[in-house]
Write a protein that holds these residues in place. Structure first.
Motif, PDB file in Angstrom:
ATOM      1  N   LEU A 176       0.852  -1.194   0.000  1.00 51.26           N
ATOM      2  CA  LEU A 176       0.000   0.000   0.000  1.00 51.26           C
ATOM      3  C   LEU A 176       0.885   1.239   0.000  1.00 51.26           C
ATOM      4  O   LEU A 176       1.776   1.383   0.849  1.00 51.26           O
ATOM      5  N   ASN A 177       0.622   2.126  -0.950  1.00 45.14           N
ATOM      6  CA  ASN A 177       1.349   3.392  -1.022  1.00 45.14           C
ATOM      7  C   ASN A 177       0.406   4.516  -0.596  1.00 45.14           C
ATOM      8  O   ASN A 177      -0.462   4.937  -1.363  1.00 45.14           O
ATOM      9  N   LEU A 178       0.562   5.001   0.610  1.00 39.06           N
ATOM     10  CA  LEU A 178      -0.281   6.075   1.117  1.00 39.06           C
ATOM     11  C   LEU A 178       0.278   7.454   0.804  1.00 39.06           C
ATOM     12  O   LEU A 178      -0.346   8.465   1.135  1.00 39.06           O
ATOM     13  N   GLY A 179       1.431   7.495   0.158  1.00 35.25           N
ATOM     14  CA  GLY A 179       2.064   8.775  -0.141  1.00 35.25           C
ATOM     15  C   GLY A 179       1.539   9.401  -1.414  1.00 35.25           C
ATOM     16  O   GLY A 179       0.711   8.840  -2.137  1.00 35.25           O
ATOM     17  N   SER A 180       2.058  10.583  -1.705  1.00 35.70           N
ATOM     18  CA  SER A 180       1.620  11.352  -2.875  1.00 35.70           C
ATOM     19  C   SER A 180       2.584  11.201  -4.042  1.00 35.70           C
ATOM     20  O   SER A 180       2.386  11.855  -5.082  1.00 35.70           O
ATOM     21  N   THR A 181       3.614  10.389  -3.889  1.00 35.40           N
ATOM     22  CA  THR A 181       4.582  10.166  -4.968  1.00 35.40           C
ATOM     23  C   THR A 181       4.750   8.674  -5.213  1.00 35.40           C
ATOM     24  O   THR A 181       4.483   7.843  -4.333  1.00 35.40           O
ATOM     25  N   SER A 182       5.231   8.350  -6.401  1.00 34.17           N
ATOM     26  CA  SER A 182       5.485   6.946  -6.739  1.00 34.17           C
ATOM     27  C   SER A 182       6.636   6.414  -5.900  1.00 34.17           C
ATOM     28  O   SER A 182       7.579   7.144  -5.551  1.00 34.17           O
ATOM     29  N   GLN A 183       6.563   5.142  -5.585  1.00 35.74           N
ATOM     30  CA  GLN A 183       7.584   4.489  -4.773  1.00 35.74           C
ATOM     31  C   GLN A 183       8.030   3.199  -5.455  1.00 35.74           C
ATOM     32  O   GLN A 183       7.252   2.552  -6.156  1.00 35.74           O
ATOM     33  N   GLU A 184       9.294   2.858  -5.228  1.00 32.11           N
ATOM     34  CA  GLU A 184       9.823   1.581  -5.723  1.00 32.11           C
ATOM     35  C   GLU A 184      10.153   0.716  -4.517  1.00 32.11           C
ATOM     36  O   GLU A 184      11.091   1.008  -3.765  1.00 32.11           O
ATOM     37  N   ALA A 185       9.366  -0.315  -4.343  1.00 31.05           N
ATOM     38  CA  ALA A 185       9.523  -1.177  -3.167  1.00 31.05           C
ATOM     39  C   ALA A 185      10.570  -2.252  -3.427  1.00 31.05           C
ATOM     40  O   ALA A 185      10.623  -2.837  -4.510  1.00 31.05           O
ATOM     41  N   ASP A 186      11.392  -2.485  -2.430  1.00 26.37           N
ATOM     42  CA  ASP A 186      12.370  -3.580  -2.464  1.00 26.37           C
ATOM     43  C   ASP A 186      11.955  -4.571  -1.384  1.00 26.37           C
ATOM     44  O   ASP A 186      12.340  -4.435  -0.218  1.00 26.37           O
ATOM     45  N   LEU A 187      11.127  -5.543  -1.783  1.00 24.56           N
ATOM     46  CA  LEU A 187      10.513  -6.435  -0.803  1.00 24.56           C
ATOM     47  C   LEU A 187      11.434  -7.612  -0.502  1.00 24.56           C
ATOM     48  O   LEU A 187      11.831  -8.362  -1.392  1.00 24.56           O
ATOM     49  N   ARG A 188      11.729  -7.756   0.768  1.00 25.30           N
ATOM     50  CA  ARG A 188      12.569  -8.867   1.243  1.00 25.30           C
ATOM     51  C   ARG A 188      11.919  -9.471   2.477  1.00 25.30           C
ATOM     52  O   ARG A 188      11.256  -8.785   3.244  1.00 25.30           O
ATOM     53  N   MET A 189      12.154 -10.762   2.656  1.00 22.60           N
ATOM     54  CA  MET A 189      11.548 -11.471   3.784  1.00 22.60           C
ATOM     55  C   MET A 189      12.395 -11.282   5.037  1.00 22.60           C
ATOM     56  O   MET A 189      13.580 -11.626   5.050  1.00 22.60           O
ATOM     57  N   PRO A 190      11.820 -10.721   6.097  1.00 23.74           N
ATOM     58  CA  PRO A 190      12.580 -10.587   7.342  1.00 23.74           C
ATOM     59  C   PRO A 190      12.677 -11.936   8.055  1.00 23.74           C
ATOM     60  O   PRO A 190      11.943 -12.873   7.733  1.00 23.74           O
ATOM     61  N   PRO A 191      13.578 -12.062   9.003  1.00 23.48           N
ATOM     62  CA  PRO A 191      13.656 -13.309   9.786  1.00 23.48           C
ATOM     63  C   PRO A 191      12.337 -13.555  10.522  1.00 23.48           C
ATOM     64  O   PRO A 191      11.775 -12.648  11.131  1.00 23.48           O
ATOM     65  N   VAL A 192      11.844 -14.789  10.414  1.00 22.24           N
ATOM     66  CA  VAL A 192      10.571 -15.153  11.030  1.00 22.24           C
ATOM     67  C   VAL A 192      10.799 -16.324  11.959  1.00 22.24           C
ATOM     68  O   VAL A 192      11.455 -17.312  11.587  1.00 22.24           O
ATOM     69  N   LYS A 201      12.160  -4.650  -7.287  1.00 20.74           N
ATOM     70  CA  LYS A 201      11.992  -3.303  -7.834  1.00 20.74           C
ATOM     71  C   LYS A 201      10.541  -3.136  -8.271  1.00 20.74           C
ATOM     72  O   LYS A 201      10.237  -3.068  -9.449  1.00 20.74           O
ATOM     73  N   LEU A 202       9.659  -3.074  -7.291  1.00 16.16           N
ATOM     74  CA  LEU A 202       8.221  -3.022  -7.537  1.00 16.16           C
ATOM     75  C   LEU A 202       7.746  -1.572  -7.536  1.00 16.16           C
ATOM     76  O   LEU A 202       7.783  -0.890  -6.509  1.00 16.16           O
ATOM     77  N   ALA A 203       7.271  -1.122  -8.680  1.00 15.95           N
ATOM     78  CA  ALA A 203       6.787   0.253  -8.796  1.00 15.95           C
ATOM     79  C   ALA A 203       5.354   0.346  -8.289  1.00 15.95           C
ATOM     80  O   ALA A 203       4.483  -0.418  -8.708  1.00 15.95           O
ATOM     81  N   VAL A 204       5.105   1.299  -7.383  1.00 18.24           N
ATOM     82  CA  VAL A 204       3.785   1.505  -6.798  1.00 18.24           C
ATOM     83  C   VAL A 204       3.405   2.971  -6.950  1.00 18.24           C
ATOM     84  O   VAL A 204       4.112   3.859  -6.462  1.00 18.24           O
ATOM     85  N   ALA A 205       2.284   3.206  -7.621  1.00 18.90           N
ATOM     86  CA  ALA A 205       1.846   4.575  -7.895  1.00 18.90           C
ATOM     87  C   ALA A 205       1.286   5.224  -6.626  1.00 18.90           C
ATOM     88  O   ALA A 205       0.941   4.544  -5.651  1.00 18.90           O
ATOM     89  N   PRO A 206       1.171   6.544  -6.594  1.00 19.64           N
ATOM     90  CA  PRO A 206       0.599   7.225  -5.422  1.00 19.64           C
ATOM     91  C   PRO A 206      -0.835   6.753  -5.155  1.00 19.64           C
ATOM     92  O   PRO A 206      -1.664   6.686  -6.054  1.00 19.64           O
ATOM     93  N   GLY A 207      -1.114   6.420  -3.910  1.00 21.72           N
ATOM     94  CA  GLY A 207      -2.451   5.961  -3.536  1.00 21.72           C
ATOM     95  C   GLY A 207      -2.818   4.582  -4.044  1.00 21.72           C
ATOM     96  O   GLY A 207      -3.982   4.183  -3.927  1.00 21.72           O
ATOM     97  N   GLU A 208      -1.863   3.847  -4.564  1.00 20.03           N
ATOM     98  CA  GLU A 208      -2.155   2.538  -5.148  1.00 20.03           C
ATOM     99  C   GLU A 208      -1.935   1.416  -4.134  1.00 20.03           C
ATOM    100  O   GLU A 208      -1.041   1.465  -3.291  1.00 20.03           O
ATOM    101  N   GLY A 209      -2.767   0.429  -4.240  1.00 26.25           N
ATOM    102  CA  GLY A 209      -2.600  -0.796  -3.468  1.00 26.25           C
ATOM    103  C   GLY A 209      -2.463  -1.977  -4.412  1.00 26.25           C
ATOM    104  O   GLY A 209      -3.191  -2.072  -5.402  1.00 26.25           O
ATOM    105  N   LEU A 210      -1.539  -2.889  -4.110  1.00 23.17           N
ATOM    106  CA  LEU A 210      -1.288  -4.067  -4.953  1.00 23.17           C
ATOM    107  C   LEU A 210      -1.501  -5.330  -4.132  1.00 23.17           C
ATOM    108  O   LEU A 210      -1.064  -5.421  -2.977  1.00 23.17           O
ATOM    109  N   LEU A 211      -2.159  -6.294  -4.741  1.00 21.38           N
ATOM    110  CA  LEU A 211      -2.310  -7.624  -4.149  1.00 21.38           C
ATOM    111  C   LEU A 211      -1.639  -8.612  -5.092  1.00 21.38           C
ATOM    112  O   LEU A 211      -2.052  -8.762  -6.247  1.00 21.38           O
TER     113      LEU A 211
END
Length: 587
Positions: A522-538, A570-580
């Protein structure tokens, strides 16, 4: 005279394949009878049938000798052959030899293999060589069988263990849909009562894949008058007892449960009367709980319990009473409190709690980091107890969150661990501010552009009719999320892991055992974001790893095509966008 005319000709059937015919002794019989050559059959085997019409295919000809050719086939100057010696065969004799059929049959029978006799078989089977062979084959069979058994045991032992499924009730398995103001839900007043209108819209409600309708309050209540408040009687302005029973039966056929709101003094701001009336009110509540639960309602909701004096003790008693009737009955509590400690004090005495915990979030902060902290604190304080997620215990979602984040919040509520709770109209973005003259808590449901009458114009895109067949509408998004929430185990009761991201993003993973995993960004900001998703220790024995790419289930803004593979680093997420997104389990 031609002798052939006085002699019956021999009729030969088609010879058998092994018959051999030899022609011998060709010559001119009478030089004076030149050109009229004859062929005479002088002798046949004595056993041959005199009936010349018999099929000669039965004759096995061994040898045929013909000593005369027709005269016209001889050369004109051919010399006469010497005379036959006495006792020898005459010129022109046909000799036929027939095999003895009985002798052939006997020879064939003698040549046929008849096998070994019983005594011979027993003798051979008892020989030392065959005994050793049988024991060797038997030993090999059992060794092979034991080897396969051992292999199966090893596979079972080494195979990943399936986690035991948690015990879940029906209210854990889908969204709840609140219809607090029945007349507003109905739209323009008509001859039909409000309960009848709810029943008429069950087909539509079933397309939302909601698990239950929270109806009411609909009992007779005179504001602040406990004596004139009858929790057992339905207010005639919304319908009759018979109409309510018909609603219960019709909803059951659609696999929709009915929860009845029994908040006693709902016509007043003081929902639970005065403190000195609590005992009388408690008596009426006990009677009403037992009556309606036994009448067929699937659960009871009690709102504004933050206004109820000594709420914990009352709720504990009512909860026990509810479950004494059936473990499949639910008690839901609503509170307007937003303080976490006050909310948690109610969790132990109810099956499901709807609160205003998220209501003030937009007023304080709109960053992904703040929302992440808010959710993590609530889940941590709940300590594994089942949660209910709604933006407010009353009112519509669109009345609290910005329009550009409305779809994002639908994705959030449907994918957090717990039960999502919505109000009627949330699926189309209904909000009170767009309807002049209507109280904020009861906006009229916009079924079509004519709902408000000829004097009021309504944007068709804001109505159920306008969004119903639009795949890009909020209604289509609601239906898709509700469907996924009800059938995917990772979303139903899966584990929840927050993923580290930059401040404007809120990302988390939902997973269960060997089922598909779901990533929500979920991108709650007003600008595009590039997420670098990594799995934390669980913590735990199960190893969790992210693939390079994951399949897109949906985007709240439609910026990506559903089903496309998106990189998680390198996941591009637009402002106000949610991805599933989703990816499969890998052993």
């Amino acid at each position: 005279m031609d002798r052939r005319s006085s002699t019956a000709p021999l009729k030969f059937g088609r010879p058998r394949p092994r018959a051999v015919v030899r022609f011998l002794g060709l010559g001119d019989r009478d030089s004076s009878a030149r050109g009229s050559g004859e062929t005479e059959a002088l002798a046949v085997h004595s056993d041959m049938s005199r009936d010349t019409d018999v099929d000669m295919a039965e004759v096995d000809m061994k040898e045929v000798e013909l000593n005369e050719l027709e005269t016209e086939k001889q050369p004109m100057n051919a010399a006469a052959p010497p005379a036959a010696a006495a006792g020898t065969e005459k010129n022109g004799v046909v000799k036929v030899k027939v095999a003895d059929d009985e002798a052939d049959a006997a020879a064939a029978a003698a040549a046929k293999f008849t096998g070994l006799s019983k005594e011979e078989l027993l003798k051979v089977a008892g020989s030392p060589a065959w005994v050793r062979t049988r024991w060797a084959l038997l030993l090999l069979f059992w060794l092979g069988w034991l080897g396969m058994l051992a292999g199966a045991v090893v596979i079972i032992v080494q195979a990943p263990r399936c986690r035991e499924l948690p015990v879940q009730r029906w209210w854990h398995q889908g969204a709840l849909y609140r219809i607090g103001a029945l007349k507003a839900f109905q739209g323009q007043p008509s001859n039909n009562g409000s309960l009848a209108a709810v029943k008429a819209h069950l087909d539509y409600l079933s397309t939302l894949k909601v698990k239950a309708l929270v109806v009411g309050p609909i009992h007779k209540n005179l504001e602040d008058d406990l004596a004139e408040t009858n929790l057992l009687q339905i207010d005639p302005s919304v319908g009759s007892q018979e109409e309510f029973i018909q609603l219960l039966e019709a909803a059951k056929k659609k696999n929709i449960h009915i929860i009845l709101d029994l908040t006693p003094n709902y016509q007043s701001h003081n929902s639970w009367f005065l403190k000195n009336e609590s005992e009388e009110m408690n008596g009426k509540m006990k009677e009403a709980l037992s009556f309606w639960l036994k009448a067929g309602v699937n659960g009871i909701q009690l709102s504004d319990v933050h206004k109820l004096t000594d709420a914990a003790s009352f709720l504990s008693y009512w909860s026990n009473l509810t479950h004494s009737i059936s473990d499949d009955k639910v008690l839901i509590v609503g509170t307007g409190a937003s303080d976490l400690s006050e909310i948690l004090s109610l969790l132990n005495d109810t099956d499901l709690l709807s609160s205003s915990y998220l209501e003030n979030f937009e007023r304080k902060s709109s960053s992904g980091k703040a929302l992440r902290t808010l959710v993590e604190n609530y889940l941590s304080a709940a300590g594994g107890r089942w949660c209910g997620w709604t933006y407010s215990q009353v009112g519509n979602l669109a009345s609290y969150v910005p329009a550009h984040l409305l779809r994002l919040y639908h994705l959030l509520l449907f994918t957090l661990p717990g039960t999502p709770i919505f109000s009627y109209g949330d699926e189309i973005g209904l909000q009170a501010a767009t309807l002049p003259g209507q109280p904020a808590e009861a906006p009229i449901m916009l079924w079509d552009e004519k709902t408000l009458g000829p004097s009021e114009s309504v944007n068709l895109n804001m109505t159920v009719q306008g969004q119903n067949n639009d795949p890009t509408s909020l209604l289509a998004l609601f239906r898709k999320l509700s469907d996924s929430r009800g059938k995917e185990r990772s979303l139903l009761h899966g584990d929840f892991v927050v993923l580290p991201t930059q401040d404007n993003l809120f990302a988390y993973l939902r997973y269960w055992d060997q089922n598909e995993r779901f990533v929500i960004v979920l991108n709650l900001g007003s600008t595009s974001q590039e997420a670098d998703l990594r799995m934390p220790p669980v913590a735990g024995s199960q190893k969790l790893e992210f693939p390079e790419k994951a399949a897109l289930v949906l985007s709240t803004q439609g910026g990506h095509q559903d089903g496309s593979m998106l990189p998680l680093r390198k996941l591009a997420v637009a402002p106000g966008e949610g991805l599933l997104l989703k990816f499969p389990y890998v052993a």
